[in-house]
Design an enzyme around this catalytic site. Structure first.
Site, PDB file in Angstrom:
ATOM      1  N   CYS A  95       0.851  -1.191   0.000  1.00 56.55           N
ATOM      2  CA  CYS A  95       0.000   0.000   0.000  1.00 56.55           C
ATOM      3  C   CYS A  95       0.891   1.246   0.000  1.00 56.55           C
ATOM      4  CB  CYS A  95      -0.875  -0.025   1.256  1.00 56.55           C
ATOM      5  SG  CYS A  95      -1.832   1.474   1.435  1.00 56.55           S
ATOM      6  N   GLU A 122       3.423  -5.688   8.877  1.00 60.01           N
ATOM      7  CA  GLU A 122       3.711  -4.334   8.384  1.00 60.01           C
ATOM      8  C   GLU A 122       4.877  -3.726   9.180  1.00 60.01           C
ATOM      9  OE1 GLU A 122       0.347  -1.585   8.438  1.00 60.01           O
ATOM     10  OE2 GLU A 122       1.777   0.039   8.643  1.00 60.01           O
ATOM     11  N   CYS A 186      -3.326   5.567   9.394  1.00 58.91           N
ATOM     12  CA  CYS A 186      -4.031   5.640   8.106  1.00 58.91           C
ATOM     13  C   CYS A 186      -5.466   6.175   8.278  1.00 58.91           C
ATOM     14  CB  CYS A 186      -4.067   4.246   7.511  1.00 58.91           C
ATOM     15  SG  CYS A 186      -5.142   4.116   6.113  1.00 58.91           S
ATOM     16  N   SER A 214      -7.277 -10.280  11.901  1.00 60.57           N
ATOM     17  CA  SER A 214      -7.169  -8.955  11.287  1.00 60.57           C
ATOM     18  C   SER A 214      -7.086  -7.891  12.386  1.00 60.57           C
ATOM     19  CB  SER A 214      -8.391  -8.710  10.394  1.00 60.57           C
ATOM     20  OG  SER A 214      -8.614  -7.332  10.254  1.00 60.57           O
ATOM     21  N   ASN A 216      -7.127  -4.621  12.247  1.00 62.30           N
ATOM     22  CA  ASN A 216      -8.057  -3.484  12.201  1.00 62.30           C
ATOM     23  C   ASN A 216      -9.478  -3.919  12.567  1.00 62.30           C
ATOM     24  OD1 ASN A 216      -9.807  -3.449   9.562  1.00 62.30           O
ATOM     25  ND2 ASN A 216      -7.806  -4.219   8.950  1.00 62.30           N
ATOM     26  N   SER A 257     -10.515  -5.716   5.285  1.00 64.64           N
ATOM     27  CA  SER A 257     -10.348  -6.803   4.307  1.00 64.64           C
ATOM     28  C   SER A 257     -11.661  -7.533   4.037  1.00 64.64           C
ATOM     29  CB  SER A 257      -9.295  -7.799   4.782  1.00 64.64           C
ATOM     30  OG  SER A 257      -8.817  -7.535   6.043  1.00 64.64           O
TER      31      SER A 257
HETATM   32  S1  SF4 Z   1      -5.523   0.256   6.226  1.00 66.31           S
HETATM   33 FE1  SF4 Z   1      -5.590  -0.061   4.000  1.00 66.31          FE
HETATM   34  S2  SF4 Z   1      -5.287   1.991   3.095  1.00 66.31           S
HETATM   35 FE2  SF4 Z   1      -4.629   2.071   5.241  1.00 66.31          FE
HETATM   36  S3  SF4 Z   1      -2.438   1.636   5.183  1.00 66.31           S
HETATM   37 FE3  SF4 Z   1      -3.442  -0.313   5.561  1.00 66.31          FE
HETATM   38  S4  SF4 Z   1      -3.726  -1.188   3.536  1.00 66.31           S
HETATM   39 FE4  SF4 Z   1      -3.268   0.988   3.230  1.00 66.31          FE
END
Ligand code: SF4
Length: 277
Positions: A95, A122, A186, A214, A216, A257
């Protein structure tokens, strides 16, 4: 039952981009094609892609030469290099927002403080770009070993705002000067969190559609749990229970996702079960 959707939810820009690259790869390749790790934290999608030939491999797997997709989280540069040196055609699906953090790590003027979940892919990838010492800060205890001085500060894109401001304050009180670089948290995460906050004012229960692994989705679930009396996390329609269907006024959100079709199937299952309750 009334189901209200969060204003912003589901696939983020980075995931959409990787999925597009994966589809192009499937369409245009006749030889072996791989993704380095699962392209998204979404078992259904990973299986769909695997059925169409996109095989998930790990960095140390010995596989026949082919085309390799790097997913949105990115990887350490030496891993990418290893595949290129071994003759793989590497397609970089990192990304652009994560890429900005990787570049900031490579170009850092001072030792780096990386606010992150240490074992998240990441964060591991970003740390791999650091040419100066890189100290990962995930919890308060990590701050104890950091000495007074100037640092380049980089923030994993999904790191919590609350933790970031608390840890920044603690470091500054210790005499650390932080020069923030890279992308910061982000907007996809910020917007999804804000949408859950708004949703929580309208409903008595929130269902978060997302995978257990996940980050997020889990963060959205924690937030929802703190805002409404009842919150649940489901990976798909099969995880919807009668208990969830017993609420009148339900809110729904989804991790970055999660596809629109999966959200729809969860909504349909909730509605169908609510009739029997
Ligand atoms: S949440 Fe999505 S848009 Fe934000 S950094 Fe991660 S992959 Fe990129």
């Amino acid at each position: 039952m009334t189901i209200t959707r969060a204003k912003t939810m589901g696939f983020c820009f980075g995931v959409k981009n990787t999925i597009k690259l994966a589809m192009e790869l499937i369409r245009s390749s006749s030889g072996p094609i791989y993704s380095l790790g699962e392209i998204v934290h979404n078992e259904t999608l990973v299986k769909e892609f695997s059925d169409r030939g996109l095989k998930v491999i790990r960095a140390n797997d010995e596989v026949e030469k082919g085309r390799l997709l790097i997913r949105a989280h990115g990887v350490r540069p030496e891993i990418e290099e290893k595949f290129r040196n071994n003759g793989f055609d590497v397609i970089d699906g990192t990304c652009p927002i994560v890429k900005k953090n990787q570049i900031a790590a490579r170009e850092a003027e001072f030792p780096i403080i990386l606010f992150c979940k240490k074992d998240h892919d990441e964060a591991v990838g970003i740390a791999g770009y650091a040419e100066k010492p890189c100290y990962a800060v995930e919890s308060e205890s990590d701050i104890d070993s950091i000495e007074k001085g100037e640092y380049t500060a980089i923030v994993q894109t999904t790191f919590s705002y609350e933790k970031l401001s608390a840890y920044t304050k603690m470091l500054e009180e210790k005499g650390c000067i932080l020069h923030f670089a890279g992308s910061g948290i982000c907007h996809a995460s910020i917007d999804r969190r804000a949408a859950v906050e708004a949703l929580s004012k309208l409903v008595e229960m929130i269902v978060v559609v997302g995978d257990e692994n996940s980050a997020n989705s889990k963060a959205l679930f924690c937030l929802a749990s703190s805002l409404v009396p009842h919150a649940y996390m489901v990976s798909g329609p099969e995880s919807v229970t009668k208990e969830m269907a017993s609420f009148e006024n339900v809110g729904i959100t989804a991790g970055a996702s999660v596809s629109e079709s999966l959200v729809k199937r969860v909504e349909e299952r909730l509605s169908a079960l609510s009739i029997d309750v």
